[in-house]
Design a protein around this motif. Structure first.
Motif, PDB file in Angstrom:
ATOM      1  N   ARG A 191      69.564 -23.059  56.407  1.00  0.00           N
ATOM      2  CA  ARG A 191      69.175 -23.784  55.192  1.00  0.00           C
ATOM      3  C   ARG A 191      67.822 -23.284  54.705  1.00  0.00           C
ATOM      4  NH1 ARG A 191      69.712 -30.223  54.316  1.00  0.00           N
ATOM      5  NH2 ARG A 191      71.874 -29.530  54.194  1.00  0.00           N
ATOM      6  N   VAL A 196      71.689 -37.425  49.075  1.00  0.00           N
ATOM      7  CA  VAL A 196      70.871 -36.378  49.701  1.00  0.00           C
ATOM      8  C   VAL A 196      71.712 -35.354  50.460  1.00  0.00           C
ATOM      9  CG1 VAL A 196      69.060 -35.931  51.401  1.00  0.00           C
ATOM     10  CG2 VAL A 196      68.852 -37.882  49.847  1.00  0.00           C
ATOM     11  N   GLU A 197      72.685 -35.776  51.242  1.00  0.00           N
ATOM     12  CA  GLU A 197      73.444 -34.852  52.077  1.00  0.00           C
ATOM     13  C   GLU A 197      74.735 -34.368  51.419  1.00  0.00           C
ATOM     14  OE1 GLU A 197      72.376 -33.531  54.898  1.00  0.00           O
ATOM     15  OE2 GLU A 197      70.499 -34.640  54.590  1.00  0.00           O
ATOM     16  N   ASP A 198      74.989 -34.740  50.170  1.00  0.00           N
ATOM     17  CA  ASP A 198      76.213 -34.337  49.485  1.00  0.00           C
ATOM     18  C   ASP A 198      76.071 -32.952  48.857  1.00  0.00           C
ATOM     19  OD1 ASP A 198      77.590 -36.701  50.016  1.00  0.00           O
ATOM     20  OD2 ASP A 198      76.721 -37.706  48.273  1.00  0.00           O
TER      21      ASP A 198
END
Length: 366
Positions: free
Chosen positions: A215, A307-309
């Motif tokens: 990331r 946030v994590e999508d």
């Protein structure tokens, strides 16, 4: 030899990598455990069907150069997407065409009669549409809008259509013949072995080094070691959301398997607002050249991106554009970083748009 860093392995990043790798060293960072971005395809373990993991992708374009380019990496099979829509227990063809109109209004109109009839239904009081709903009402009237656009759009975007800009509905696809081809582009198809094969071939040059499960954050990279950085991730994430988060819609899927054929078509929309999902796609119909005894289908749901999508569709509401302008000012200060692709430019782009743009950008660095 020049050295480039590419963030993201979707079409934007992969085209840049493929174009520049012959004479340069390419380092690619991909935060997922696979290449290909949202176009990634894989064989389903239960059925053997090649599934589009992040939703259906039908390649369609009027750009012959892009069409010829992509076919260097796959065998593109001719494919026509014929979408259906269920509204109040009836199945209709999309886009709205002569059959849809005649079926919906229980008529036998000729093309000329249908055109005159639809014109009589349109809201002539709307001169310059100010939002999505007014744009629809101006061209097709209340009944067809309520049936095929209102509920589906509300589910897809999570708000009233009056809150959406008219630009989302730039052209209403209404046809006064029986053509039910969902797309208007002359070149349409699906790669025979799926999209992943394309990315594998694009990124096969020995000058390309791929780091999966990596990331990107601005603290991770020393940009001074690269001649240029190509960034394809969300523009607001690059700047660590210093001006706020841009609005996106995302989708998630509910998987089902069964014997035989579940719905007889690749994509069926569910236009009723009461139905929680927007559509069902059955992936064996995207590869009619294959035979499978079982089937796999997905109910697709839409929601706000958290946030994590994975962000899918930029909303581009007024507040979003104001935030985007602030990020654009920051981008202008970074000449050694190129922002490209749907997320980095915060605009809706089809696959062929992304590829064409990446090819154009790559030319500047050859």
């Amino acid at each position: 030899m020049k050295k480039y860093l590419i963030i993201g392995s979707g079409f934007a990043g992969s085209v840049i990598a493929e174009q520049l790798s012959k004479d340069s060293l390419i380092e690619m960072w991909e935060e997922r455990n696979h290449i290909g971005g949202n176009c990634y395809t894989e064989r389903d373990e239960d059925t053997g069907i090649n599934i589009h993991k992040y939703g259906p992708h039908i390649f369609n374009t009027d750009n012959v150069n892009v069409w010829n380019y992509i076919q260097q990496f796959c065998q593109m099979m001719s494919y026509v997407n014929r979408v259906k829509s269920i509204y109040r227990g009836q199945v209709y063809s999309l886009p709205i065409n002569l059959h849809t109109i005649n079926q919906f209004f229980n008529k036998t109109f000729s093309p000329t009669q249908a055109k005159e009839f639809i014109q009589s239904l349109s809201d002539a009081t709307i001169d310059s549409p100010k939002n999505f709903e007014e744009q629809a009402l101006k061209f097709i009237g209340k009944d067809l809008y309520q049936a095929f656009f209102y509920g589906y759009t509300k589910k897809q975007w999570g708000c009233e259509p009056t809150e959406l800009p008219a630009s989302i509905l730039k052209r209403l696809p209404v046809r006064f013949n029986y053509n039910d081809n969902y797309y208007t582009m002359p070149l349409q198809g699906i790669p025979k072995n799926g999209y992943t094969e394309i990315f594998e071939k694009m990124l096969s040059h020995p000058n390309i080094t791929i780091h999966l499960n990596k990331r990107f954050t601005t603290n991770d990279a020393d940009f001074s070691t690269y001649d240029q950085v190509f960034y394809t991730g969300p523009v607001d994430a690059f700047f660590e959301y210093k001006f706020g988060r841009l609005g996106y819609r995302t989708v998630f899927f509910e998987k089902h398997t069964s014997e035989g054929d579940f719905q007889g078509n690749a994509v069926i929309n569910y236009a009723d607002e009461e139905t929680p999902f927007t559509r069902i796609h059955e992936h064996k119909h995207f590869t009619p050249w294959e035979e499978h005894e079982k089937t796999v289908y997905f109910k697709e749901f839409s929601k706000e991106t958290e946030v994590e999508d994975i962000p899918y569709y930029p909303k581009r509401l007024t507040n979003d554009i104001e935030i985007l302008e602030k990020y654009q000012e920051e981008i202008n200060k970074l000449p050694k970083i190129t922002f490209l692709g749907r997320l980095a430019t915060y605009r809706y782009m089809d696959m062929h748009h992304v590829i064409a743009n990446a090819l154009e950008i790559a030319q500047k660095f050859k």
